[in-house]
Design a protein around this motif. Structure first.
Motif, PDB file in Angstrom:
ATOM      1  N   ARG A 149       3.915  11.820   3.230  1.00  0.00           N
ATOM      2  CA  ARG A 149       2.977  11.880   4.490  1.00  0.00           C
ATOM      3  C   ARG A 149       3.306  13.382   4.969  1.00  0.00           C
ATOM      4  N   GLU A 150       4.366  13.729   5.347  1.00  0.00           N
ATOM      5  CA  GLU A 150       4.494  15.138   5.866  1.00  0.00           C
ATOM      6  C   GLU A 150       3.980  16.172   4.847  1.00  0.00           C
ATOM      7  N   ALA A 151       4.171  15.849   3.838  1.00  0.00           N
ATOM      8  CA  ALA A 151       3.611  16.964   2.851  1.00  0.00           C
ATOM      9  C   ALA A 151       1.974  17.224   2.854  1.00  0.00           C
ATOM     10  N   GLY A 152       1.353  15.915   3.377  1.00  0.00           N
ATOM     11  CA  GLY A 152      -0.173  16.139   3.689  1.00  0.00           C
ATOM     12  C   GLY A 152      -0.870  14.988   3.005  1.00  0.00           C
ATOM     13  N   ALA A 153      -0.252  13.826   2.514  1.00  0.00           N
ATOM     14  CA  ALA A 153      -0.902  12.912   1.705  1.00  0.00           C
ATOM     15  C   ALA A 153      -1.661  12.048   2.891  1.00  0.00           C
ATOM     16  N   ASP A 154      -2.919  11.775   2.418  1.00  0.00           N
ATOM     17  CA  ASP A 154      -3.747  11.172   3.301  1.00  0.00           C
ATOM     18  C   ASP A 154      -3.850   9.704   3.169  1.00  0.00           C
ATOM     19  N   ARG A 155      -3.640   9.235   2.045  1.00  0.00           N
ATOM     20  CA  ARG A 155      -3.863   7.756   1.804  1.00  0.00           C
ATOM     21  C   ARG A 155      -2.945   7.140   0.532  1.00  0.00           C
ATOM     22  N   TYR A 156      -2.706   6.011   0.773  1.00  0.00           N
ATOM     23  CA  TYR A 156      -1.666   5.505  -0.078  1.00  0.00           C
ATOM     24  C   TYR A 156      -2.275   3.853  -0.689  1.00  0.00           C
ATOM     25  N   LEU A 157      -2.272   4.024  -1.988  1.00  0.00           N
ATOM     26  CA  LEU A 157      -2.939   2.763  -2.599  1.00  0.00           C
ATOM     27  C   LEU A 157      -1.663   1.890  -2.958  1.00  0.00           C
ATOM     28  N   LEU A 158      -1.488   0.597  -2.735  1.00  0.00           N
ATOM     29  CA  LEU A 158      -0.319  -0.131  -3.198  1.00  0.00           C
ATOM     30  C   LEU A 158      -0.728  -1.614  -3.271  1.00  0.00           C
TER      31      LEU A 158
END
Length: 344
Positions: A149-158
């Protein structure tokens, strides 16, 4: 049954027993009724726009041994691959040139190291600041998700696969934990990801009560995204001889999800397009509003064989975006390739 659907469309919560009754009471006529309401609910928020994501299948090496999955660790017949960071960035460059403004990095669990994932996210966000990055790389410790998240990822699908703990244990080896899967989803939400979950329809040992638990879980969890598709067997897995799930029931459940959370981003999945040549169109008409064409190198696409007969050429390819536009236009929808964030 229509009264239950009307209550859902009016914003009411249903009980688990009522969701089970909807599943057992499924008929084509009831599905048509639900789809009309779902289509109306979706159009009030998103109009006739269909959001397109550029899917990059980063690798099929996986440390897990899920009984239903073709890239499970124990499947010795699948040729393994893992794209290099340069190859992944090349896919992004091609996708950006084609107009894509969301990239979905999906792969087997453990295929990419945390350091590699974070480096890729930072590079993509630097090179393409107008784009969203979605990750779908499985279960990680809380701090690893925080780093992404801190690297910049916006979304996560699990995908949670099933919200029934007993059913989960019949689909996975003892080394995997229903409780940990749910912990991961809670972490992702708490860290500010636009979070996606989802389940299979028609997986082995699934009951209407299992599906009711899925619907009740999603009702309460309120994910920003939810992906569901019919179970499709892969011949080299323990479930290779089991029948596949129903595309019709999947579309009915898509409608229920849209009525439950009208703002949610819901894909018409590749699995739906595999079980029915017009499956994605039917999914859109039932309430879905996302499609994910494939940006992966063509040389590797057939190796990402989660199930048998997965479509690997044609309109699911990002290079054939014109074909996708035409197919969506034929049912009254317009493809848009912007970030496609949830509208609240």
């Amino acid at each position: 049954m229509r009264r239950l659907i009307d209550r859902l469309a009016a914003g009411e919560r249903l009980t688990e027993a009522e969701y089970a009754a909807l599943v057992t009471g499924f008929t084509p006529e009831l599905a048509q009724y639900a789809a009309a309401l779902a289509d109306d609910a979706r159009k009030k928020i998103y109009g006739n726009r269909i959001f397109v994501r550029g899917l990059i299948e980063v690798g099929n090496r996986c440390k897990n041994d899920c009984y239903y999955c073709g890239i499970r660790r124990s499947n010795a017949t699948v040729p393994r691959y893992c794209l290099t960071p340069e190859e992944i960035l090349g896919c992004c460059a091609e996708g950006h040139a084609l107009g894509f403004r969301t990239f979905v990095l999906q792969g087997g669990e453990g295929c990419l190291s945390l350091e590699t994932v974070c480096g890729l996210v930072r590079r993509i966000k630097r090179d393409y600041p107008d784009c969203a990055v979605t990750l779908s790389l499985g279960e990680f410790p809380t701090e690893a998700y925080r780093a992404m998240r801190e690297a910049g990822a916006d979304r996560y699908l699990l995908r949670h696969e099933t919200a029934d703990p007993a059913h989960y244990r019949r689909l996975h080896p003892a080394s995997m934990s229903f409780e940990n899967r749910m912990r991961c989803l809670r972490d992702l939400k708490a860290l500010g990801f636009q979070t996606g979950c989802g389940f299979m329809v028609g997986s082995p040992f699934q009951t209407p009560q299992s599906l009711a638990k899925d619907l009740k879980f999603i009702e309460g969890f309120q994910p920003e995204m939810c992906g569901i598709g019919p179970f499709l067997p892969q011949k080299d897995t323990p479930f290779g001889a089991y029948p596949g799930g129903s595309g019709e029931l999947t579309c009915f459940l898509l409608s229920l999800l849209r009525l439950m959370h009208p703002h949610m981003l819901i894909p018409a999945t590749t699995a739906l397009g595999t079980v029915d040549p017009h499956g994605r169109e039917k999914g859109i008409l039932a309430g879905a509003n996302v499609v994910m064409p494939n940006l992966s190198p063509t040389s590797e696409r057939k190796k990402y064989a989660l199930y048998d007969h997965k479509i690997c050429t044609g309109d699911e390819s990002a290079q054939c975006i014109a074909c996708m536009r035409a197919r969506m236009a034929s049912i009254g929808f317009a493809v848009t390739v912007d970030r496609g964030d949830i509208i609240l």
